[in-house]
Design a protein around this motif. Structure first.
Motif, short mmCIF file in Angstrom:
data_model
loop_
_atom_site.label_atom_id
_atom_site.label_comp_id
_atom_site.label_asym_id
_atom_site.label_seq_id
_atom_site.Cartn_x
_atom_site.Cartn_y
_atom_site.Cartn_z
N MET A 1 4.10 -1.92 -7.55
CA MET A 1 4.02 -2.10 -6.12
C MET A 1 4.39 -0.81 -5.40
O MET A 1 3.73 -0.43 -4.45
CB MET A 1 4.96 -3.26 -5.74
CG MET A 1 5.03 -3.53 -4.30
SD MET A 1 3.63 -4.56 -3.86
CE MET A 1 4.01 -4.87 -2.21
N ILE A 2 5.45 -0.18 -5.86
CA ILE A 2 5.89 1.07 -5.25
C ILE A 2 4.83 2.15 -5.49
O ILE A 2 4.55 2.96 -4.60
CB ILE A 2 7.26 1.51 -5.81
CG1 ILE A 2 8.35 0.51 -5.44
CG2 ILE A 2 7.64 2.90 -5.36
CD1 ILE A 2 8.70 0.49 -3.98
N ARG A 3 4.24 2.15 -6.69
CA ARG A 3 3.19 3.13 -7.00
C ARG A 3 2.00 2.99 -6.06
O ARG A 3 1.46 3.99 -5.57
CB ARG A 3 2.72 2.98 -8.44
CG ARG A 3 3.60 3.70 -9.42
CD ARG A 3 2.94 3.73 -10.77
NE ARG A 3 3.41 2.55 -11.51
CZ ARG A 3 2.90 2.12 -12.63
NH1 ARG A 3 1.87 2.72 -13.15
NH2 ARG A 3 3.39 1.07 -13.22
N LYS A 4 1.60 1.78 -5.78
CA LYS A 4 0.48 1.55 -4.87
C LYS A 4 0.82 2.02 -3.47
O LYS A 4 -0.02 2.60 -2.77
CB LYS A 4 0.10 0.08 -4.85
CG LYS A 4 -0.60 -0.39 -6.09
CD LYS A 4 -1.02 -1.83 -5.96
CE LYS A 4 -1.71 -2.31 -7.21
NZ LYS A 4 -2.12 -3.72 -7.09
N LEU A 5 2.04 1.80 -3.02
CA LEU A 5 2.46 2.22 -1.70
C LEU A 5 2.47 3.74 -1.59
O LEU A 5 1.99 4.31 -0.60
CB LEU A 5 3.85 1.65 -1.40
CG LEU A 5 4.43 1.96 -0.03
CD1 LEU A 5 3.56 1.33 1.05
CD2 LEU A 5 5.86 1.47 0.07
N LEU A 7 0.80 5.86 -3.52
CA LEU A 7 -0.57 6.33 -3.65
C LEU A 7 -1.35 6.17 -2.34
O LEU A 7 -2.05 7.08 -1.91
CB LEU A 7 -1.28 5.61 -4.79
CG LEU A 7 -2.72 6.01 -5.06
CD1 LEU A 7 -2.80 7.49 -5.42
CD2 LEU A 7 -3.33 5.15 -6.13
N SER A 8 -1.20 5.04 -1.69
CA SER A 8 -1.91 4.84 -0.43
C SER A 8 -1.38 5.77 0.66
O SER A 8 -2.14 6.25 1.51
CB SER A 8 -1.83 3.38 0.01
OG SER A 8 -0.48 3.01 0.22
N ALA A 9 -0.10 6.07 0.66
CA ALA A 9 0.46 7.00 1.64
C ALA A 9 -0.08 8.41 1.41
O ALA A 9 -0.42 9.13 2.37
CB ALA A 9 1.99 6.99 1.56
N VAL A 10 -0.17 8.81 0.17
CA VAL A 10 -0.70 10.15 -0.15
C VAL A 10 -2.17 10.25 0.23
O VAL A 10 -2.62 11.24 0.82
CB VAL A 10 -0.48 10.46 -1.66
CG1 VAL A 10 -1.25 11.71 -2.07
CG2 VAL A 10 0.99 10.64 -1.94
N LEU A 11 -2.94 9.23 -0.07
CA LEU A 11 -4.37 9.23 0.27
C LEU A 11 -4.57 9.22 1.78
O LEU A 11 -5.44 9.91 2.31
CB LEU A 11 -5.08 8.04 -0.37
CG LEU A 11 -5.24 8.11 -1.89
CD1 LEU A 11 -5.85 6.82 -2.41
CD2 LEU A 11 -6.08 9.30 -2.27
N ALA A 12 -3.78 8.45 2.50
CA ALA A 12 -3.90 8.41 3.97
C ALA A 12 -3.53 9.76 4.57
O ALA A 12 -4.21 10.25 5.50
CB ALA A 12 -3.00 7.31 4.53
N THR A 13 -2.48 10.39 4.08
CA THR A 13 -2.08 11.70 4.59
C THR A 13 -3.16 12.73 4.30
O THR A 13 -3.50 13.55 5.16
CB THR A 13 -0.75 12.14 3.94
OG1 THR A 13 0.21 11.12 4.13
CG2 THR A 13 -0.27 13.44 4.53
N GLY A 14 -3.71 12.69 3.11
CA GLY A 14 -4.79 13.63 2.76
C GLY A 14 -6.04 13.42 3.60
O GLY A 14 -6.69 14.37 4.02
N ALA A 15 -6.38 12.16 3.88
CA ALA A 15 -7.56 11.87 4.69
C ALA A 15 -7.37 12.35 6.12
O ALA A 15 -8.27 12.95 6.72
CB ALA A 15 -7.86 10.38 4.67
N VAL A 16 -6.19 12.11 6.70
CA VAL A 16 -5.93 12.55 8.07
C VAL A 16 -5.89 14.07 8.13
O VAL A 16 -6.45 14.68 9.05
CB VAL A 16 -4.60 11.93 8.57
CG1 VAL A 16 -4.18 12.56 9.89
CG2 VAL A 16 -4.76 10.43 8.73
N ALA A 17 -5.27 14.72 7.17
CA ALA A 17 -5.20 16.18 7.15
C ALA A 17 -6.59 16.78 6.95
O ALA A 17 -6.93 17.79 7.57
CB ALA A 17 -4.26 16.65 6.05
N GLY A 18 -7.40 16.15 6.12
CA GLY A 18 -8.76 16.64 5.90
C GLY A 18 -9.62 16.52 7.14
O GLY A 18 -10.42 17.40 7.45
N VAL A 19 -9.46 15.46 7.90
CA VAL A 19 -10.25 15.26 9.12
C VAL A 19 -9.85 16.28 10.17
O VAL A 19 -10.69 16.85 10.86
CB VAL A 19 -10.07 13.81 9.65
CG1 VAL A 19 -10.64 13.66 11.05
CG2 VAL A 19 -10.72 12.84 8.70
#
Length: 92
Positions: A1-5, A7-19
């Motif tokens: 559960m913690i891993r999914k949280l 991972l989703s935080a890292v992906l969201a940060t990367g997506a926002v930074a990429g945009v």
């Protein structure tokens, strides 16, 4: 559960930074330039297929496209003849 949280935080940060980085650094493409001399040279080329006949080279045919000339050379070589392509440049 913690891993999914995490991972989703890292992906969201990367997506926002990429945009934000792609929209901030968008540049116009440089204007297109055409080399007219190169285009003219390409259109003034003929490919002569030559066949060895009794110790000298005879012209079998002249083609605008290298692929057509190579196709004819392969056909002549399958028939047992010695063939080559000569590039001719001129004012046509």
């Amino acid at each position: 559960m913690i891993r999914k949280l995490i991972l989703s935080a890292v992906l969201a940060t990367g997506a926002v930074a990429g945009v934000t980085t792609t929209s901030a650094t968008a540049d116009a493409a440089p204007p297109a330039s055409f080399d007219r001399d190169r285009d003219r040279d390409r259109h003034n080329v003929r490919f002569a297929v030559q066949v060895r006949h009794r110790g000298h080279w005879d012209t079998y045919g002249t083609y605008r496209d290298r692929d057509d000339a190579q196709r004819v050379v392969r056909m002549l070589e399958r028939q047992g003849r010695d063939a080559r392509i000569e590039v001719e440049r001129g004012q046509w």
